[in-house]
Design an enzyme around this catalytic site. Structure first.
Site, PDB file in Angstrom:
ATOM      1  CG  HIS A   1      -2.072  -1.004   1.116  1.00  0.00           C
ATOM      2  ND1 HIS A   1      -1.977  -2.311   1.128  1.00  0.00           N
ATOM      3  CD2 HIS A   1      -3.445  -0.645   0.797  1.00  0.00           C
ATOM      4  CE1 HIS A   1      -3.102  -2.741   1.137  1.00  0.00           C
ATOM      5  NE2 HIS A   1      -3.916  -1.887   1.057  1.00  0.00           N
TER       6      HIS A   1
ATOM      7  CG  HIS B   1       2.313  -3.134   6.619  1.00  0.00           C
ATOM      8  ND1 HIS B   1       3.166  -4.071   6.103  1.00  0.00           N
ATOM      9  CD2 HIS B   1       1.295  -2.930   5.696  1.00  0.00           C
ATOM     10  CE1 HIS B   1       2.462  -4.680   5.134  1.00  0.00           C
ATOM     11  NE2 HIS B   1       1.523  -4.103   4.789  1.00  0.00           N
TER      12      HIS B   1
ATOM     13  CG  ASP C   1       6.588  -4.091   7.507  1.00  0.00           C
ATOM     14  OD1 ASP C   1       7.795  -4.699   7.536  1.00  0.00           O
ATOM     15  OD2 ASP C   1       5.452  -4.839   8.178  1.00  0.00           O
TER      16      ASP C   1
END
Length: 430
Positions: free
Chosen positions: A316, A359, A363
């Site tokens: 994302h 996350h 990350d």
């Protein structure tokens, strides 16, 4: 004039001096023939730019123009000799140099390719003096291009070839990578660590900020808004094929790297709220069906797709960041409002990813860093062209060399309405 039986290329400095006197340029005999030892061959190669610039530096405009016209007459009378010497007459400004492959280099001529300054051509610096044509503008450069691994001369450098077939290849590439990523996510889900054995890792941000349940949906909403903005810009951009090709190649490459990282290292689930456990999908057909479901839903929770284990690194964040950078790169610098909105959506989207505890912070950080560096490296190489045709580029960056070999310098931000109707949009946008 010099005796007709004597070839201009065999003229000595004295014969050049005689030609200058007969043409009415006695005042320049000392400068051209005595100081700079101009013979017949060098006389044919002389251009208006040479007369204006150093070391000659003529300053009287009328003399410059009259001498340039006399030179062009002489060159037209000796066209066959010019071809033998690798020179061609140019109606705009004297002789132009014929480069390998049949292309030409010239200034102030019919083909205005340069506007002064210095340009890089195949790693060699050509100093173009007094080039003030209006054809390709300041972005015009001289260079070679590759065709199926071979270098060919590009004759129309003022125009960017959309090369739609390459755009189709890049689209197939990114769709294949997305499909492969979906399959790897299925494999990773089968290997997700047991939450009872491997609890969430310590994370300063996740430990300090309470979880916001609706934050991840907001992150995806930010991504959708950025996507719509980019699609509008892509629709109106004159060079939409090149822009979309670059997006596909960069997006595919980053996600291909993500496949490697999340397959190699399986991090523990970042939050207790995530109901993630190792899940077996049976045979290969079951795995393929699950991969198709993830691929068709673009891996988004808004479409009902829920995945586990694909943490290193955040996909994302990659999408948010790369869309933001493409929006800001391919819009004019004066569009401050669009740039501000794009950056706000990017940064808020990243915050919402972390606030949802979907996350780890590392990350997101790695995803942002890799995406931005790859974007900047790619566009730096594409804009400078100093690295385009070297053997090293074709070995280490074969996809870049393939997609960008015929793109000559920076892509200008020009816009036009791509449809015939309505008329007011064509007149408004161009």
């Amino acid at each position: 004039m010099a005796p007709p039986q004597a070839s201009v290329s065999s003229w000595s400095c004295k014969q050049v001096a005689r030609w200058l006197r007969e043409e009415g340029f006695t005042v320049y005999v000392e400068l051209l023939c005595t100081q700079h030892r101009l013979d017949g061959t060098s006389l044919l190669a002389l251009t208006e730019a040479d007369l204006r610039g150093p070391p000659l530096g003529l300053t009287i405009l009328g003399d410059i123009k009259r001498l340039a016209l006399a030179l062009r007459r002489l060159q037209r009378q000796n066209q066959e000799l010019l071809d033998e010497l690798g020179l061609r007459p140019n109606d705009g400004a004297g002789a132009t140099l014929v480069v390998a492959g049949g292309g030409t280099w010239g200034c102030n001529g019919a083909d205005h390719w340069c506007s002064g300054g210095e340009r890089l051509w195949n790693g060699t610096e050509l100093r173009l003096r007094e080039c003030n044509g209006v054809g390709a503008g300041s972005g015009g450069v001289l260079g070679h291009s590759h065709a199926n691994g071979k270098c060919r001369q590009n004759h129309n450098l003022g125009r960017l070839d959309p090369e739609l077939w390459k755009t189709v290849i890049s689209s197939v590439y990114v769709m294949f990578v997305f499909g492969f990523t979906s399959f790897v996510m299925v494999i990773v889900h089968e290997r997700v660590p047991d939450m009872r054995t491997y609890p969430p890792l310590p994370d300063i941000f996740l430990d300090s900020v309470p979880r916001i349940p609706w934050a991840f949906a907001m992150a995806e909403a930010c991504g959708l808004i950025l996507c719509y903005i980019f699609l509008l810009i892509l629709l109106l951009h004159k060079h939409r094929s090149i822009v979309f090709r670059r997006l596909c190649s960069l997006m595919g490459t980053v996600f291909l790297l993500r496949c490697v990282t999340m397959f190699v290292t399986s991090l523990s689930v970042p939050g207790q709220h995530l109901q993630c456990a190792s899940k077996m999908y049976g045979d290969s057909w079951g795995k393929l069906q699950r991969a198709i479901a993830i691929w068709s839903g673009f891996g988004m929770t808004l479409t009902g797709v829920h995945t586990c284990g694909d943490y290193m690194f955040s996909g994302h964040t990659v999408v948010l960041t790369i869309l933001n950078f493409f929006v800001t790169e391919y819009t004019p610098r004066s569009w401050n409002l669009i740039h501000t909105i794009s950056w706000v959506l990017n940064l808020f989207g990243i915050f919402f990813i972390l606030a949802a505890h979907e996350h780890y912070s590392i990350d997101v950080f790695i995803a942002f860093y890799i995406t931005t560096r790859l974007f900047l490296y790619y566009h730096t190489l594409a804009n400078t062209r100093a690295f385009h045709h070297s053997r090293r580029a074709r070995i280490w960056f074969p996809m870049f060399s393939f997609f960008e070999c015929n793109v000559n310098g920076p892509v200008p931000n020009q816009y036009h309405w791509p449809f015939d109707k309505p008329d007011f949009m064509r007149s408004l946008i161009g």
